[in-house]
Design a protein around this motif. Sequence first.
Motif, short mmCIF file in Angstrom:
data_model
loop_
_atom_site.label_atom_id
_atom_site.label_comp_id
_atom_site.label_asym_id
_atom_site.label_seq_id
_atom_site.Cartn_x
_atom_site.Cartn_y
_atom_site.Cartn_z
N SER A 23 2.26 3.70 2.88
CA SER A 23 1.62 4.96 2.49
C SER A 23 1.76 6.03 3.58
N ILE B 214 0.86 -1.18 0.00
CA ILE B 214 0.00 0.00 0.00
C ILE B 214 0.89 1.23 0.00
N GLY B 215 0.84 1.98 -1.09
CA GLY B 215 1.66 3.19 -1.20
C GLY B 215 2.80 3.02 -2.18
N SER C 52 6.24 2.65 7.31
CA SER C 52 6.33 4.11 7.26
C SER C 52 6.08 4.73 8.63
N GLY D 275 -4.31 3.63 5.06
CA GLY D 275 -3.50 2.54 4.51
C GLY D 275 -3.31 1.43 5.53
N GLY E 246 -2.65 2.46 -4.59
CA GLY E 246 -2.17 3.84 -4.46
C GLY E 246 -3.17 4.83 -5.00
N THR E 247 -2.78 6.10 -5.02
CA THR E 247 -3.72 7.15 -5.41
C THR E 247 -3.39 7.77 -6.76
N GLY F 213 7.82 2.03 -1.46
CA GLY F 213 6.82 1.01 -1.82
C GLY F 213 7.20 0.31 -3.11
N GLU G 173 2.67 -1.88 4.49
CA GLU G 173 2.04 -0.55 4.51
C GLU G 173 3.14 0.49 4.37
N THR H 86 -0.25 6.43 6.03
CA THR H 86 -1.58 6.94 6.42
C THR H 86 -2.31 5.91 7.27
#
Length: 341
Positions: free
Chosen positions: A237, A168-169, A260, A242, A193-194, A174, A235, A239
């Motif tokens: 991200s 994630i991320g 992270s 996430g 991801g975004t 990542g 993980e 966040t």
Amino acid sequence: MKAARVHERGKIVIEEVPVPEVGEKEVLIAVHRVGICGTDVGVVGGHVSATYPVTLGHEYSGVVAKLGSPRLTPHLKEGDPVVSSGGWGCGECELCRQGMDLYCTNRRSLGRNVDGCMAEYIKVDYRSVSKLPPAISLDEAQNIVNIGCSVRAVRKLDLAKIKTAAVIGPGNAGLMILQLLKMGGVERVVMAGTRDFRLEMARRFGADEVVNIRREDPVKRIRGWFPHGVDAVCESSGTTGGLQSAFDVVRSNGSVVVFSIITEKMQEFDPSFLYLKEPIIYGSKGAAGAFPEAIRLLEEKKLQILPMITHRFPLAETAKAFQVFADKVADALRIVIDVRP
Ligand SMILES: [Zn+2]
Ligand SMILES: [Zn+2]
């Protein structure tokens, strides 16, 4: 010499400061390439602890300019291409003496409580310096800290038992973790991801599936592919969203690696899954013990590093480089500051 420094929250200034004097246990390095990391952004923004005024930066490559004591560093000479870790322990406390200097409460962290590498020269503890083999360019080596951190994170997992994973991320780290998971033989890796351009890069680096969480619920999507969840989730991200997704998509008795620094607080936390799913949750901090493997991976050209560099700026434009980093619309991934041409 010129240095990119922070005196007050939110403001980067380029100023003239003296070249650092090296003590016996220190090495002076002429900085060539610096990568901007989310932690640096946190130092400027004030949500990562730091002692102002400070010179920014902790991810870099350069060449040895001066050895404090050649007797302590017989493997190094002036002009050698080198990298260093992003910090070191005090060397005296109980944790440091037990070899756990990454937990030292008096740790010196570059760009946070000691001057970092967004400057023409940096001085570091001699124990933190690693010499680069000739096959590795300074452009590749600027990312060594992240490679080391990613190696350390993936080492938490027993890859022989992992067939499916999610990352994630798709940031710099990542995408490195993704490459390491594929290299380690994980059959199917999903990247969530975004930003589409980062997800496309994830595909190029071997992701079997990608999901843009702005358009789709990542938990539903990943559960669609893997009804019982994935064997491992990394993980990266930074966040809480996430992290929650990681808990939601890991299969029962699967592993979660929290890679992270998550600085936001979790609004809601339902701990019942800890009992119901028996997940194994790891934290992974820094690159301790992972530099030799990170250097080997670069030397053997096992990782795609250069395609991640999307922007380059001279030291004088450090503030602008940080703006591009923070701009979620710009297709930025690894932003490099060229301190020397
Ligand atoms: Zn970093
Ligand atoms: Zn210590």
